[in-house]
Design a protein around this motif. Structure first.
Motif, PDB file in Angstrom:
ATOM      1  N   UNK A   1       0.828  -1.212   0.000  1.00 17.75           N
ATOM      2  CA  UNK A   1       0.000   0.000   0.000  1.00 17.75           C
ATOM      3  C   UNK A   1       0.858   1.257   0.000  1.00 17.75           C
ATOM      4  N   UNK A   2       1.935   1.259   0.770  1.00 18.65           N
ATOM      5  CA  UNK A   2       2.819   2.422   0.799  1.00 18.65           C
ATOM      6  C   UNK A   2       3.472   2.645  -0.563  1.00 18.65           C
ATOM      7  N   UNK A   3       3.990   1.584  -1.153  1.00 22.74           N
ATOM      8  CA  UNK A   3       4.657   1.722  -2.444  1.00 22.74           C
ATOM      9  C   UNK A   3       3.674   2.182  -3.521  1.00 22.74           C
ATOM     10  N   UNK A   4       2.418   1.722  -3.442  1.00 22.55           N
ATOM     11  CA  UNK A   4       1.415   2.156  -4.410  1.00 22.55           C
ATOM     12  C   UNK A   4       1.089   3.643  -4.252  1.00 22.55           C
ATOM     13  N   UNK A   5       1.351   4.203  -3.087  1.00 21.75           N
ATOM     14  CA  UNK A   5       1.173   5.634  -2.844  1.00 21.75           C
ATOM     15  C   UNK A   5       2.448   6.421  -3.145  1.00 21.75           C
ATOM     16  N   UNK A   6       3.466   5.741  -3.639  1.00 24.33           N
ATOM     17  CA  UNK A   6       4.718   6.405  -3.956  1.00 24.33           C
ATOM     18  C   UNK A   6       5.569   6.709  -2.745  1.00 24.33           C
ATOM     19  N   UNK A   7       5.237   6.106  -1.601  1.00 20.37           N
ATOM     20  CA  UNK A   7       5.914   6.423  -0.345  1.00 20.37           C
ATOM     21  C   UNK A   7       7.045   5.443  -0.039  1.00 20.37           C
ATOM     22  N   UNK A   8       8.005   5.929   0.732  1.00 20.61           N
ATOM     23  CA  UNK A   8       9.110   5.118   1.235  1.00 20.61           C
ATOM     24  C   UNK A   8       8.781   4.689   2.665  1.00 20.61           C
ATOM     25  N   UNK A   9       8.936   3.415   3.033  1.00 14.67           N
ATOM     26  CA  UNK A   9       8.601   2.964   4.395  1.00 14.67           C
ATOM     27  C   UNK A   9       9.431   3.679   5.457  1.00 14.67           C
ATOM     28  N   UNK A  10       8.797   3.911   6.612  1.00 17.38           N
ATOM     29  CA  UNK A  10       9.482   4.592   7.709  1.00 17.38           C
ATOM     30  C   UNK A  10       9.399   3.784   9.010  1.00 17.38           C
ATOM     31  N   UNK A  11       8.185   3.459   9.462  1.00 18.31           N
ATOM     32  CA  UNK A  11       8.002   2.774  10.747  1.00 18.31           C
ATOM     33  C   UNK A  11       6.604   2.170  10.794  1.00 18.31           C
ATOM     34  N   UNK A  12       6.318   1.443  11.883  1.00 24.39           N
ATOM     35  CA  UNK A  12       4.998   0.810  11.970  1.00 24.39           C
ATOM     36  C   UNK A  12       4.619   0.499  13.402  1.00 24.39           C
TER      37      UNK A  12
END
Length: 326
Positions: free
Chosen positions: A80-91
């Motif tokens: 989901x993050x990659x589909x939003x163009x985002x780079x993972x950070x934390x969870x």
């Protein structure tokens, strides 16, 4: 996976297994506070947030390897993050644990979580623990993206290209094998079951945001997810011969009548990306995929007439869309 039962407490789970997942990041307080804080990597970035839950007997089975379950809860969120163009950070991670969960299970689960964290560069902020009759795992992931970039999943334009990353349908075939709906050779069996147990996210999203109208991951099936992108405003014409199937999946379709292309067109959990893009970016998208060693297939075009059509005998009305409540 047979394991010896062990007794554990909430504090033991946190101190023995979960604390290592913080990667010693300052804002986690080593899980000794009731909350955490996060710092954006740069003032020009904004946070992207997504959350998902996976359930025993729906998204995985009781006896599945805990490493597989760790893979699934991270993949569904990372995708989901990659589909939003985002780079993972934390969870954040919430575990509802039944009595059959053991220390050995937790050790394996957390070991593999840490391995995934290090691979994709994110860390655990905290979460919650609870008892449950069945295993339930919920997670909220945070990513970051340039604050001037907005990625939409349902803004497309007439005559846009429709692309698919990777292959579709392999997780579905693996699930059907596990359910013993058909029998195949040992090598094919191991290949497809592994695809079901260990799905992987496609990392192309952040590299494609400047060249895409919309991006969406295929979690609920190609047809269902593409229809959401078209948003009842446009349609699509799909070239059935361009649908990305692996040689092994084509072999299964050829030798086994219980699996056909219709089954795979709306099979979920492959976590490929659907990319809708102006045709002027065609060479750029091919180049990005090639440089990142990702298979990508141009499967069709956005049309003015609503509905999804195929250039073949396939009838969209015969393909059942996935729904969490059906």
């Amino acid at each position: 996976m047979k394991m010896k039962k062990n007794n554990f407490t909430e504090q033991k789970i946190i101190s023995k297994y979960l604390k290592t997942l913080s990667l010693n990041k300052k804002g986690t307080f080593n899980f000794e506070n009731d909350a955490a804080y996060v710092n954006l990597p740069h003032k020009n970035y904004k946070f992207t947030v997504t959350t998902d839950t996976i359930l025993e007997n729906i998204d995985f089975f009781k006896n599945d390897n805990p490493k597989s379950i760790a893979q699934k809860i991270t993949t569904v969120n990372l995708s989901d993050l990659y589909a939003m163009g985002a780079t993972p950070h934390s969870y954040l991670l919430n575990l509802c644990l039944p009595n059959y969960i053991t220390n050995d299970w937790l050790k394996s689960f957390c070991y593999y979580l840490k391995k995934i964290q290090l691979k994709y560069n994110f860390y655990l902020l905290g979460g919650d623990l609870s008892k449950s009759d069945n295993l339930i795992i919920s997670s909220t992931f945070f990513g970051y993206i340039n604050k001037n970039i907005n990625v939409y999943q349902n803004k497309v334009n007439f005559n846009d290209d429709i692309w698919i990353s990777g292959n579709i349908g392999e997780s579905k075939i693996g699930l059907e094998i596990i359910k013993k709906n058909f029998v195949i050779s040992k090598n094919l069996k191991e290949y497809f079951i592994n695809k079901y147990l260990y799905p992987k996210p496609c990392k192309l999203g952040p590299k494609l945001v400047l060249y895409s109208s919309s991006i969406k991951d295929i979690s609920d099936g190609l047809i269902g997810d593409l229809k959401k992108m078209l948003n009842n405003k446009y349609g699509a014409l799909i070239n059935i011969n361009k649908i990305p199937l692996s040689p092994k999946a084509k072999k299964i379709i050829y030798i086994n009548k219980k699996i056909n292309i219709e089954h795979l067109l709306n099979a979920g959990d492959d976590y490929s990306l659907i990319i809708v893009s102006n045709a002027k970016y065609r060479n750029k998208i091919k180049s990005i995929a090639r440089k990142n060693n990702v298979k990508i297939s141009l499967i069709g075009k956005v049309t003015k007439n609503k509905g999804i059509k195929f250039d073949s005998f396939l009838d969209i009305n015969n393909i059942k869309e996935y729904d969490h409540f059906s």
